[in-house]
Design an enzyme around this catalytic site. Structure first.
Site, PDB file in Angstrom:
ATOM      1  N   GLU A 212       0.870  -1.181   0.000  1.00  0.00           N
ATOM      2  CA  GLU A 212       0.000   0.000   0.000  1.00  0.00           C
ATOM      3  C   GLU A 212       0.900   1.221   0.000  1.00  0.00           C
ATOM      4  O   GLU A 212       1.475   1.574   1.028  1.00  0.00           O
ATOM      5  CB  GLU A 212      -0.923  -0.018   1.227  1.00  0.00           C
ATOM      6  CG  GLU A 212      -1.877  -1.194   1.275  1.00  0.00           C
ATOM      7  CD  GLU A 212      -2.896  -1.194   0.151  1.00  0.00           C
ATOM      8  OE1 GLU A 212      -3.098  -0.135  -0.485  1.00  0.00           O
ATOM      9  OE2 GLU A 212      -3.493  -2.247  -0.115  1.00  0.00           O
ATOM     10  N   CYS A 246      -2.251   9.384   2.519  1.00  0.00           N
ATOM     11  CA  CYS A 246      -1.794   8.811   1.242  1.00  0.00           C
ATOM     12  C   CYS A 246      -2.784   9.034   0.108  1.00  0.00           C
ATOM     13  O   CYS A 246      -2.391   9.077  -1.058  1.00  0.00           O
ATOM     14  CB  CYS A 246      -1.496   7.320   1.397  1.00  0.00           C
ATOM     15  SG  CYS A 246      -2.908   6.337   1.928  1.00  0.00           S
TER      16      CYS A 246
END
Length: 459
Positions: A212, A246
């Site tokens: 991720e 993010c």
């Protein structure tokens, strides 16, 4: 924890796993319920550590960290029995008589490496999924958020024996020791640079990984967009956690004809959401450390700053900052910003924006604001990205009903809800062949009559 202690811990977890102690669904449910109770018990301590590490407010801590972990626990507890069942599948005539089925099976010993920006959420959510799938787990929290790492360690130690789930704290030395060991699955959240190192280390053991990562997630504002609502939602998502998210919109890519109006609305929203003096706002966060603080400040071009730009070096705070007249050649467009600075770029049409986005590394998220459904459909179908929203930002990750993950340079694999269970599960395809009948067609010597029967089965 030194290298020998890490090796011993992994051996203990592997031995425990192979005893089959994690396999019963009732055991997994019991441990997840214990975890939920412990999180509820330490809510105030969790809030305090997030405030210490990242300056998060009480509301934001629950909304973006504790509450989402509890929601994942609720979802998994409600579905774990269903997810863990064997699934019968049709058996072809050529394999008569037999039963075919797919059996969910945990990988074994899992390593979860979590980042500092959402240190509680991104440590505990994959842990929930991995435990639900029947694995043992070692969690390695980021050293950049030490207070939260300590409460994560305390919770896991209180809920699980170390041979079931454990925490290894520390920095690069401990990361290296862990990555030099053989795990059955590695789940990593962090930067692309470190993600490449994790994948390279995992390749030595052919260990499967979920990465991720991040990237420069674009926010397209098309000319038909509701600018007031777009500005409100963009400001929320961009400056959440002081921009250290993010999936935050990394930059705005808007139609040239509405740029000035959009900038005006964004300025209004920054004032409304963070007051005239955001550096004094107790609910506005801070940058994680000096290194990242100075990196972000260096990206701010005063000649192109049209709002904000102030910062407080002592408290590691940077005001929500808006930059205009930015080009793709500017320093701020050469890396993921990961801070409270929002550059605005313009295009003449949606096709131009799509073409430019597709020429860049695949982003983790893509957002488009538009009242034109065809434009929304075109952007979401034509661009390559991990996930995203139409007329909103960030919220696509806040659900257990669909997977969240990257694509290409922004990562691989996904988790949350069923996708999380599947990530930490190997599905064994099994044929249970009966012994009371055995078709002779597959055995030598082959005969012409057998060939006709073979073609009847396989066509």
């Amino acid at each position: 924890m030194n290298e020998l202690e890490i090796k011993k811990l992994i051996r203990q977890q592997r031995a425990f796993f192979y005893k089959g102690r994690t396999l019963p669904v009732k055991t997994r449910i019991h441990m997840l319920k214990r975890l939920r109770c412990c999180i509820l018990k330490y809510q105030e301590e969790i809030r305090s550590t997030l405030k210490h590490d990242l300056g998060k407010s009480r509301f934001e801590s629950y909304m973006c960290e504790t509450g989402l972990v509890l929601d994942e626990l609720r979802y998994m507890l409600g579905h774990i029995r269903e997810f863990s069942k064997e699934k019968a599948v049709p058996t072809p005539l050529s394999q008569f008589a037999s039963r075919s089925y797919v059996a969910p099976s945990p990988y074994g010993v899992v390593l979860i490496m979590s980042p500092w920006n959402y240190p509680f959420l991104l440590s505990l959510t994959p842990l929930v999924d991995a435990i639900a799938a029947g694995n043992t787990v070692i969690v390695k929290p980021s050293a950049y958020a030490p207070a939260t790492a300590e409460i994560v360690s305390r919770i896991i130690c209180e809920v699980f024996p170390p041979f079931y789930a454990a925490v290894v704290t520390g920095g690069r030395k401990e990361n290296t020791c862990l990555l030099n060991e053989h795990f059955d699955y590695i789940f990593f959240t962090g930067s692309q640079h470190v993600g490449k190192e994790v994948m390279a280390k995992a390749s030595h053991f052919l260990t499967p990984v979920t990465l991720e990562l991040g990237g420069k997630s674009p926010c397209i504002v098309e000319k038909t967009a509701n600018l007031k609502l777009a500005a409100k939602r963009i400001v929320f998502g961009k400056f959440l956690n002081c921009g250290q998210t993010c999936v935050a919109p990394d930059y705005i890519y808007c139609d040239r004809t509405i740029k000035d109006s959009l900038i005006s609305e964004i300025k209004k929203q920054i004032r409304k959401q963070f007051t005239e003096f955001p550096l004094s706002n107790p609910d506005y966060g801070k940058i994680i450390n000096q290194k990242h603080f100075h990196r972000i400040v260096s990206l701010i071009d005063p000649s192109k700053t049209v709002f904000g730009g102030e910062y407080d070096s002592d408290r590691l705070r940077i005001a929500p900052t808006l930059m205009d007249e930015v080009s793709f050649d500017d320093p701020i467009m050469q890396e993921e910003i990961f801070g409270p600075v929002l550059p605005v770029l313009t295009c003449d049409c949606l096709d131009e924006a799509i073409s430019r986005i597709n020429s860049m590394p695949h982003p983790l998220a893509l957002y488009i604001f538009t009242e034109n459904r065809k434009a929304a459909e075109k952007a979401t179908k034509s661009c390559s990205f991990g996930g995203g929203c139409i007329n909103d930002v960030v919220i696509h990750l806040a659900t257990s009903q669909m997977g969240f993950g990257g694509f290409g340079e922004s990562g691989m694999g996904s988790y949350h809800g069923k996708a999380g269970f599947e990530t930490f599960t190997h599905y064994k395809s099994i044929v249970d062949k009966k012994t009371w009948m055995d078709l002779p067609v597959r055995y030598q010597p082959y005969r012409k009559s057998s060939e006709k029967l073979l073609k009847l089965f396989l066509r």
